[in-house]
Design a protein around this motif. Structure first.
Motif, PDB file in Angstrom:
ATOM      1  N   ALA A  63       0.848  -1.187   0.000  1.00 26.08           N
ATOM      2  CA  ALA A  63       0.000   0.000   0.000  1.00 26.08           C
ATOM      3  C   ALA A  63       0.888   1.243   0.000  1.00 26.08           C
ATOM      4  O   ALA A  63       1.931   1.260   0.647  1.00 26.08           O
ATOM      5  N   PRO A  64       0.479   2.273  -0.732  1.00 24.86           N
ATOM      6  CA  PRO A  64       1.346   3.446  -0.817  1.00 24.86           C
ATOM      7  C   PRO A  64       1.432   4.182   0.510  1.00 24.86           C
ATOM      8  O   PRO A  64       0.479   4.219   1.283  1.00 24.86           O
ATOM      9  N   ILE A  65       2.614   4.726   0.758  1.00 24.11           N
ATOM     10  CA  ILE A  65       2.825   5.496   1.976  1.00 24.11           C
ATOM     11  C   ILE A  65       2.972   6.953   1.570  1.00 24.11           C
ATOM     12  O   ILE A  65       3.645   7.262   0.607  1.00 24.11           O
ATOM     13  N   GLY A  66       2.336   7.810   2.289  1.00 26.79           N
ATOM     14  CA  GLY A  66       2.461   9.223   1.952  1.00 26.79           C
ATOM     15  C   GLY A  66       1.347   9.978   2.628  1.00 26.79           C
ATOM     16  O   GLY A  66       0.320   9.397   2.988  1.00 26.79           O
ATOM     17  N   MET A  67       1.577  11.271   2.793  1.00 29.53           N
ATOM     18  CA  MET A  67       0.602  12.035   3.552  1.00 29.53           C
ATOM     19  C   MET A  67      -0.760  12.044   2.859  1.00 29.53           C
ATOM     20  O   MET A  67      -1.793  12.015   3.517  1.00 29.53           O
TER      21      MET A  67
END
Ligand SMILES: [Zn+2]
Ligand SMILES: [Zn+2]
Lengths: 993, 232
Positions: free
Chosen positions: B115-119
């Protein structure tokens, strides 16, 4: 021996299966990828005649003086050629976007300002530029071939890109040579390889040192003043490689790019000023053409089929046609192959025979109207000849020699009609329309002597419609596939796949169905991760049919591997029992799984691979943004950790052999050298690094091979049990392999990839941490998982299924002279770093397995034949990778065959197939090493045991079990494999007693 | 410490018989209500806030789990184990804890799977994980609390006893497997908005949850008939 599978038989079947696979694969590859163009020979006077006329004999053409031939061509074509000199400037890897902008927008400010002169030419209407779409593979040599021959070459040209051969097909340069042109070439040596002996003067530079961005171009430009003042040449080719090198080292936004563009702009200015000066002096005109062979991606690579890579430039300066504004001068599209017919018409030579390009619209505007129509007619005739070779002659039934001229074509009315039906009929109809309109225009012109504008434009449009459709049809039409060859290849591959799977299944049965063995393997045969591991190839087989799944394959590999880790975690948690308290073994296991999960996720995030989502942020982009100083620091740190981890692995066996210390010393030295190399990397590259790199190659190969050869000898006279000792030994050899491969990769890979290398090493160690004595995961599952992890790592190192991501820059490290083979090998090593690493680590796992199972297996096998069982278990590390690979290979071969008419067959499926072939090769090499290491080792051991037992039986003379071992060896000397194990068993039993 | 746990084990297994049990019809209603509330969540999102999973995934997911969570807690807390020792409010309290820890585990699992990580993904991921936690962890924590043996028996060994356990573990597995399959279309280049994280995964999880409910229901009815036959 009652067992169906013996060591020798297994080996023979496996080798036979591989052999079959290699044969099938080569047959298929040569059947599927067209290598030859459709028509042989060269275009001659014939090409100025109607293709339906009987060929008139031209016996003396070859004996004609070149000058006479030129005049003859001019007379027959009826087109006066305005130019007598051509300067072809090739700027390697320049995307048209840099000069012409994109989607109607002018180019980015930085690029536009770097090329003031070219931009002013475009703005004044002195130049006209085209986005010339290049066909994949966007690699230099096939693109040059396409430009000069107009043919879209076979896909396998890529494979020969590092082994350039002379272009034997009909091409422009050959035609120019025939009419006596003098040609000069300065720049990329590919031209010399394509056209040996054709150039009067040349100074070639090599595309060899990719990091050299200055000297390559200086070596070209230094000839420019002299050549421009000379008037002894007709064609001057300047091939500048610097821009491509700038891209390869720094990407599109490299700080060097602006100055390189400025340099190119200066060259354009020099040439143009000189050419216009000449023009004002004497009669002959010089045409200046600036082309690029291909574009480049954001990161500066090329080879694939993205817009960035195929967007090459075609810029005509001095055509004399009046272009109204900047937009008209820049907003044009064409195909790269269109250059060949355009130049052929402009310079009065026949269009090359296999050309599929069409005349670039807008380049002929300065010709008179009848000349324009004649040019289009010639182009149509040439394409029609090419079509005739591929279509049944019955389709052309109505046509006869010059029938349009006299309106006498049978069954073809002289009326113009809309064209329907299938593509072939439509093409014929379009041609007929154009020919009829042309003849109408001609007859009217004869009568009225003032041609009507309307008829002219109708004929023009009709020709353009035909040319466009025909060109598309010819370009898309892959040559007829030899059905028999393809069928043979596919069936051989299928058969070998069946052989591999059958072997695996029988081995599986042998090992897991033995009644005695049931105790060890637990109550049920297949559990969740077994099923999952079996399902993975099936998932891939299904997903490969979709082009976007092929493009984004890295997602699937990571998803599969991560799911496998989670299943392992679930399984470990399942065996959790708080009542037993804290268990060190279990905690160690959990730690291993968590480090697998974390490193796997980091690896996935390192490079945003694939095709569609490359712009998304990833760790490597972020690091490069932060600054190259950080990259360097991280590289140093991770290299250091790799070395320490390696040393830790070496000393973990706690064996106090001298050779381990020697190995450790060797690796430390290598590590030190690599750190040194990494430290100096950015300051100065060549002289220093070549020597260091060579030294590192030497040391690493000595360490790895030396370990494999010398370690078995050190087993002599040890008071440990034989199997455990052998396991230790193999473990050490395996870690030596793994470590030297890792260190090699630290040297070869880009600095940013040093962390992924470290993570891969951590993964290998973590997996070996999982294989403890009460290992719940079956051996074959672990091996399959290692294979999958290798593939996931392959994509984590930034590889993808397009050819653009192959790291060319690293392939020349440590090579001082040009060698296709050596740099090819290095390139292969860089690309397949991760799968090979995991395959090599299998040796380590065999060792660990032997060591851990030396007691448990023997206790279970005391009364049966231990040797057979163990040896068959050792068959898994060879068979499982082969099996998975052959399933994927077979499936992919079938997919490629099914997709042969797919839109993306050349851009997506074929590059993927090349990767699949290379993976197959990688698997063969890895499996070979895995199979040979224990074997070689077994052979040495056999000698050792033989010597010991001989000594003991003769000198001591008491018939202990050692004697039994010896007797066994004597009775069955052929089966060294088994006798070793039996011997080991015997020794062990003695020690046990 | 370990000793006490060991001793507790037989006690808990005896306690099974004394627990609140549920009939097949009751199970049907429970599943029907939870399923209906999911639909209500979607309806509210669409008609009241005029958003859906595609246009505003984080808001819709938040709406879904905040509607679903109280319902699941209320229903499953009444089936808690050892009701005489454990009060209803305690069951509610521990299921809130279960929601948070389950969300954490789901986030970890999703990130491990890529799963993508990022704000910009953070709110979506968090609300998705809460929804997943409601599907998977909350019912089990409400019923068992932190009893490792029960968790192990139901989820790992898959030896459920009683209808309520079927109702807990099959939909939970269904949601997880559905979410796993829901991730498949994500790399495809169809350029549809629903391919974004976590939309297709949420659809997959919800679908899997519903399939799991159906499977558990049919198992319950099938097993009851089987038992009845045996008794007869
Ligand atoms: Zn190039
Ligand atoms: Zn290049």
């Amino acid at each position: 021996m009652t067992t169906a599978m013996t060591c020798t038989r297994l080996t023979i079947y496996t080798v036979a299966g591989i052999f079959l696979q290699v044969i099938g694969l080569s047959i298929f590859v040569f059947g599927f990828f067209p290598v030859k163009p459709t028509l042989s020979g060269v275009s001659d006077l014939e090409s100025y005649r109607d293709p339906f006329c009987d060929s008139a004999p031209n016996p003396n053409e070859s004996e004609l003086h070149p000058e006479k031939l030129r005049l003859l061509y001019q007379e027959l074509s009826g087109i006066s050629s305005k130019y007598d000199r051509l300067i072809l400037m090739v700027i390697d890897g320049l995307p048209a976007e840099f000069v012409l902008g994109k989607d109607g927008q002018p180019p980015r400010k930085a690029w536009k300002e770097s090329m003031p002169y070219t931009q002013s030419l475009l703005a004044n209407g002195d130049a006209i530029g085209y986005h010339a779409k290049a066909a994949p593979p966007t690699v230099t040599m096939p693109r040059l071939k396409a430009m000069v021959s107009g043919a879209i070459g076979g896909f396998l040209d890529v494979a020969f890109n590092f082994n350039t051969q002379a272009l034997l097909d009909d091409n422009l340069l050959g035609q120019f040579f025939r009419i006596g042109w003098k040609m000069v070439m300065h720049g990329d040596e590919t031209w010399l390889k394509l056209f040996p002996g054709l150039f009067m003067r040349h100074d070639s530079v090599s595309s060899f040192f990719v990091k050299d961005t200055v000297q390559v171009d200086r070596n070209v430009s230094r000839h420019l003043p002299n050549e421009l003042n000379n008037d002894d040449w007709n064609l001057l080719i300047l091939h500048y490689l610097g821009l491509d090198h700038v891209g390869h080292t720094g990407g599109r936004n490299s700080p060097l790019m602006a100055s390189k563009l400025k340099e190119m702009d200066d060259v354009v200015r020099t040439m143009h000023l000189k050419a216009t000066m000449d023009h004002s002096q004497d009669e002959g005109q010089t045409l200046l053409i600036i082309v690029s062979d291909h574009g480049m991606t954001e990161s500066g690579n090329h080879g694939g089929s993205s817009y960035e890579e195929t967007d090459s430039l075609m810029l005509f300066i001095g055509l004399g046609s009046n272009i109204s504004d900047y937009a008209a001068a820049t907003n044009n599209v064409a195909f790269q192959v269109d250059l060949a017919p355009t130049l052929a018409i402009l310079f009065g030579v026949p269009i090359p025979k296999n050309n599929v390009g069409v005349l670039v619209p807008g380049t002929l505007d300065s010709l008179r109207d009848y000349e324009q129509l004649r040019a289009l007619e010639l182009n149509s005739w040439q394409l029609l000849r090419l079509m005739q070779a591929q279509l049944p002659s019955s389709l052309f039934g109505g046509f006869s020699c010059n029938c349009f001229l006299y309106g006498a074509c049978e069954g073809l009315g002289s009326d113009i009609n809309e064209c329907f039906g299938d593509k072939e009929k439509q093409l014929i109809c379009l041609f007929k329309n154009a020919a009829v309109l042309h003849s109408i225009w001609k007859s009217k012109k004869l009568i009225e002597s003032s041609s009507s504008m309307e008829d002219f434009s109708r004929a023009l449009d009709a020709y353009n419609a035909f040319l466009k459709t025909a060109s598309e049809w010819l370009a898309s039409k892959t040559t007829e596939k030899p059905v028999l060859l393809l069928g043979l290849g596919v069936s051989a591959i299928l058969l070998s796949c069946v052989v591999c799977v059958t072997l695996f299944l029988s081995l599986f049965k042998e090992v897991y169905h033995e009644p005695k063995d049931r105790v060890c393997r637990g109550s049920h045969l297949l559990n969740s991760e077994d099923v999952f591991v079996l399902a993975v190839p099936l998932i891939f087989v299904i997903s490969m049919g979709s082009s976007s799944m092929v493009e984004e394959e890295h997602y699937i590999w990571h998803f599969m591997v991560a799911t496998f880790y989670l299943l392992l975690l679930f399984k470990t948690a399942k065996s959790f029992d708080f009542s037993k308290g804290m268990n060190i073994l279990r905690d160690y296991k959990l730690g291993s799984i968590f480090s697998l999960l974390i490193s796997g996720r980091l690896l996935k995030g390192w490079h945003q691979g694939g095709v569609n989502w490359t712009y998304l942020p990833d760790i490597s982009k972020w690091l490069e943004q932060v600054g190259s100083g950080y990259v360097k620091r991280i590289q140093l740190i991770s290299s250091f950790i790799v070395i320490s981890l390696g040393l830790f692995t070496l000393f973990r066996t706690r064996s106090k052999r001298k050779i381990v210390c020697v190995l450790a010393f060797g690796f430390t030295t290598c590590g030190f050298l690599i750190l040194l190399h990494a430290w100096r990397y950015q300051d100065d590259m060549f002289e220093v690094s070549t020597v260091t790199a060579k030294l590192i190659y030497l040391l690493l190969s000595i360490s790895a091979i030396g370990a494999a050869l010398a370690l078995p000898w050190s087993m002599l006279n040890k008071d440990k049990c034989f199997l455990a000792e052998a396991g230790d030994c193999l473990y050490l050899i395996g870690s030596a392999y793994t470590l030297s491969w890792c260190l090699l990769q630290l040297l070869l890979q880009q600095p940013i990839n040093s962390v992924p290398i470290l993570l891969l090493l951590i993964q290998i160690l973590a997996i070996s941490g999982l294989s403890s004595k009460d290992s719940q995961v079956n051996e074959w599952v672990k091996i399959a998982a290692l294979y999958y992890m290798g593939m996931a790592g392959h994509f984590a190192l930034g590889n993808s299924n397009t050819l653009a991501t192959i790291d060319v820059a690293g392939a020349f490290i440590g090579i001082s002279s040009h060698s296709t083979i050596l740099s090819g090998i290095l390139m292969f090593m860089i690309t397949y770093a991760s799968p090979m690493l995991f395959l090599l680590s299998l040796v380590m796992h065999i060792g660990a397995y032997l060591r851990n199972h030396s007691h448990s297996t023997i206790s279970a096998h005391r009364d049966t034949n231990l040797g057979e069982a163990l040896k068959l278990r050792l068959g898994f590390p060879c068979l499982v990778p082969l099996c998975i690979n052959s399933i994927l290979l077979t499936a992919y071969t079938v997919v490629l065959l099914l997709m042969r008419n797919h839109l993306f067959v050349w851009s997506v499926f074929s590059p993927k197939y090349l990767y699949v072939c290379a993976t197959t090769l990688c698997t063969y090499i890895g499996v070979f090493v895995v199979a040979v290491t224990p074997k070689r080792f077994i052979f040495l051991l056999f000698l050792v045991i033989h010597a010991i037992s001989f000594l003991e039986t003769t000198l001591i003379g008491n018939g202990t079990c050692l004697g039994d071992g010896a007797a066994l060896i004597v009775t069955e000397p052929a089966n060294t494999c088994r006798s070793w194990f039996c011997g080991g068993d015997a020794v062990l039993m003695v020690l046990g007693d | 410490m370990e000793e006490t746990k060991k001793k507790k084990k037989p006690g808990t297994s005896v306690g099974v018989s004394g627990d609140v049990s549920i009939s097949a019809l009751g199970a049907f209603f429970v599943h029907l209500i939870t399923g209906l509330f999911l639909a209500v969540g979607f309806w509210v999102a669409r008609n009241k806030y005029s958003v859906d999973l595609i246009s505003d995934p984080s808001f819709t997911l938040r709406l879904l789990w905040s509607i679903e969570f109280p319902l699941v807690v209320i229903i499953y807390s009444s089936f808690r184990k050892n009701p005489e020792k454990c009060s209803y409010s305690k069951a509610v309290g521990r299921s809130i804890l279960g929601l948070i820890s389950g969300a954490f585990l789901n986030v970890m699992g999703a990130i491990a799977l890529g799963a993508p990580i990022g704000m910009q993904y953070l709110p979506k991921t968090i609300h998705w994980s809460f929804l997943m936690s409601v599907f998977t962890f909350v019912p089990a924590t409400a019923v068992y609390g932190a009893s490792w043996t029960d968790w192990h028996r139901v989820f790992a060994s898959m030896k459920p006893s009683g209808n309520i356990e079927y109702m807990i573990f099959i939909p939970a597995y269904g949601a997880m497997i559905g979410g796993w399959f829901g991730a498949w279309p994500m790399p495809l280049d169809w350029e549809r908005p629903w391919q974004e994280w976590p939309i297709s995964v949420s659809y997959g999880a919800i679908g899997g949850y519903i399939v799991g409910q159906t499977v558990s229901l049919s198992l319950i009815t099938f097993l009851r008939k089987h038992k009845n036959l045996k008794v007869a």
